[in-house]
Design an enzyme around this catalytic site. Structure first.
Site, short mmCIF file in Angstrom:
data_model
loop_
_atom_site.label_atom_id
_atom_site.label_comp_id
_atom_site.label_asym_id
_atom_site.label_seq_id
_atom_site.Cartn_x
_atom_site.Cartn_y
_atom_site.Cartn_z
N ARG A 192 2.26 -6.81 9.38
CA ARG A 192 1.74 -5.86 9.57
C ARG A 192 2.06 -5.63 11.37
O ARG A 192 2.37 -4.19 11.61
CB ARG A 192 -0.61 -6.33 9.72
CG ARG A 192 -0.22 -5.28 8.76
CD ARG A 192 -1.81 -6.21 8.20
NE ARG A 192 -2.57 -5.93 7.09
CZ ARG A 192 -3.49 -7.17 6.87
NH1 ARG A 192 -3.88 -7.59 7.50
NH2 ARG A 192 -4.00 -6.35 5.45
N PHE A 204 -15.17 3.29 6.80
CA PHE A 204 -13.80 3.13 6.58
C PHE A 204 -14.05 3.24 4.94
O PHE A 204 -12.66 4.06 4.64
CB PHE A 204 -13.39 2.32 7.44
CG PHE A 204 -13.29 0.44 7.22
CD1 PHE A 204 -12.77 0.10 6.13
CD2 PHE A 204 -14.26 -0.08 7.75
CE1 PHE A 204 -13.19 -0.96 5.19
CE2 PHE A 204 -14.89 -1.30 7.32
CZ PHE A 204 -13.91 -1.84 6.28
N ASN A 226 -1.70 0.39 6.97
CA ASN A 226 -1.84 -1.50 7.65
C ASN A 226 -0.26 -2.19 6.27
O ASN A 226 -0.73 -4.04 6.41
CB ASN A 226 -2.53 -1.90 7.74
CG ASN A 226 -3.05 -2.37 6.63
OD1 ASN A 226 -3.74 -2.25 5.71
ND2 ASN A 226 -4.49 -2.95 6.66
N THR A 270 -5.51 -7.90 10.78
CA THR A 270 -5.95 -6.56 9.77
C THR A 270 -5.77 -5.18 10.62
O THR A 270 -4.86 -4.03 10.02
CB THR A 270 -7.42 -6.53 9.30
OG1 THR A 270 -7.23 -7.41 8.30
CG2 THR A 270 -7.45 -5.22 8.56
N GLU A 284 -9.58 -9.79 -7.60
CA GLU A 284 -8.43 -9.60 -7.82
C GLU A 284 -7.66 -9.42 -8.70
O GLU A 284 -7.05 -7.85 -9.17
CB GLU A 284 -7.76 -9.42 -5.76
CG GLU A 284 -9.32 -8.46 -5.35
CD GLU A 284 -8.28 -8.72 -3.66
OE1 GLU A 284 -9.30 -9.07 -2.68
OE2 GLU A 284 -7.16 -8.87 -3.57
N TYR A 295 -12.09 -2.07 -4.53
CA TYR A 295 -12.68 -2.27 -2.41
C TYR A 295 -14.00 -1.81 -2.31
O TYR A 295 -14.77 -2.37 -1.19
CB TYR A 295 -11.89 -1.24 -1.50
CG TYR A 295 -11.00 -1.51 -0.85
CD1 TYR A 295 -10.49 -3.13 -0.24
CD2 TYR A 295 -9.87 -1.08 -1.79
CE1 TYR A 295 -9.27 -3.33 0.35
CE2 TYR A 295 -8.13 -1.01 -1.00
CZ TYR A 295 -8.08 -2.11 -0.21
OH TYR A 295 -7.21 -2.35 0.82
N HIS A 318 -1.76 -5.63 2.01
CA HIS A 318 -3.28 -6.15 1.16
C HIS A 318 -3.68 -7.86 0.69
O HIS A 318 -2.41 -7.74 0.22
CB HIS A 318 -4.31 -5.01 0.07
CG HIS A 318 -5.22 -6.32 0.12
ND1 HIS A 318 -6.37 -6.70 0.65
CD2 HIS A 318 -5.43 -6.96 -1.81
CE1 HIS A 318 -7.48 -7.30 0.18
NE2 HIS A 318 -7.02 -7.86 -1.02
N LYS A 343 0.72 -1.07 -0.01
CA LYS A 343 -0.32 -0.06 0.26
C LYS A 343 0.86 1.48 0.03
O LYS A 343 1.76 1.27 0.11
CB LYS A 343 -0.66 -0.58 1.37
CG LYS A 343 -2.02 -1.05 1.43
CD LYS A 343 -2.85 -1.63 2.52
CE LYS A 343 -4.06 -1.94 2.34
NZ LYS A 343 -5.08 -2.37 2.99
P1 CMP Z 1 -7.26 -4.92 3.03
O1 CMP Z 1 -6.86 -6.32 4.16
O2 CMP Z 1 -6.62 -4.05 2.78
O3 CMP Z 1 -8.91 -5.15 3.23
C1 CMP Z 1 -9.42 -3.96 3.64
C2 CMP Z 1 -8.82 -2.81 4.75
O4 CMP Z 1 -9.74 -2.04 5.01
C3 CMP Z 1 -7.99 -2.93 5.52
O5 CMP Z 1 -7.02 -4.26 5.42
C4 CMP Z 1 -7.74 -1.91 6.43
O6 CMP Z 1 -6.95 -1.48 5.70
C5 CMP Z 1 -8.95 -1.19 6.03
N1 CMP Z 1 -10.21 -1.37 7.12
C6 CMP Z 1 -10.53 -2.21 7.61
N2 CMP Z 1 -11.78 -2.11 8.54
C7 CMP Z 1 -10.83 -0.66 9.20
C8 CMP Z 1 -11.41 0.15 9.91
N3 CMP Z 1 -12.36 -0.35 10.92
N4 CMP Z 1 -10.69 1.55 10.15
C9 CMP Z 1 -9.68 1.95 9.07
N5 CMP Z 1 -10.18 1.07 7.61
C10 CMP Z 1 -10.38 -0.36 8.72
#
Ligand code: CMP
Length: 138
Positions: free
Chosen positions: A102, A57, A112, A91, A126, A49, A115, A9
């Site tokens: 992470r 979020f 984070n 996550t 994807e 997404y 992905h 990311k």
């Molecule tokens: P990712 O694995 O890319 O899939 C969805 C993304 O949404 C996740 O990683 C986080 O970066 C983001 N995400 C999920 N939950 C939250 C949250 N509660 N607040 C902010 N970002 C979130």
């Protein structure tokens, strides 16, 4: 042999963590089968997404994902979806196991670093979002 989509990311690319992420994949026997660096538009991030549309979020996540370049990769290996998710960690980085990407590098739930697809169905979707079959060469 299975494939998954991995994204480094904007926070990971911006903090020079591309090498660290790829090193972990390779050290764990996984192979990069395709890779490119791109900078998504907001619409592209929203499309990627789409399953999270409507969640609180969603807007912050899609803003963040188009805030800078990302590295998208097709990663290949036995049981790669589960293996890569283990390497990434939870996550929420505070819940992620010690030694995971992470846990080591993430600074928030949004920022984070990486992905990874969460199922064979989402991996196929994807991978198809970013790569055509001529670009997957590994
Ligand atoms: P990712 O694995 O890319 O899939 C969805 C993304 O949404 C996740 O990683 C986080 O970066 C983001 N995400 C999920 N939950 C939250 C949250 N509660 N607040 C902010 N970002 C979130």
């Amino acid at each position: 042999m299975e494939r998954t989509l991995s994204i480094i990311k904007p926070d990971g690319v911006g903090r020079n963590l591309i090498g660290d992420v790829i090193k972990r994949l390779e050290q764990n026997g996984l192979k990069v089968a395709a890779m490119k660096m791109i900078w998504m538009t907001k619409a592209q991030a929203q499309g990627f997404y789409a399953v999270h549309e409507g969640k609180p979020f969603f807007d912050g996540l899609t803003d963040f994902m188009c805030s800078g370049p990302i590295v998208v990769m097709v990663v290949q290996g036995e049981n790669v979806i589960e293996q890569y998710r283990k390497l990434m960690g939870d996550t929420n980085f505070e819940d992620a196991e010690e030694g995971t990407i992470r846990r080591e590098f993430a600074t928030s739930t949004r920022k984070n670093v990486v992905h990874g697809s969460d199922s064979t169905e989402s991996a196929a979707l994807e991978i198809g979002y970013f790569f055509n079959r001529f670009e997957i060469v590994g």
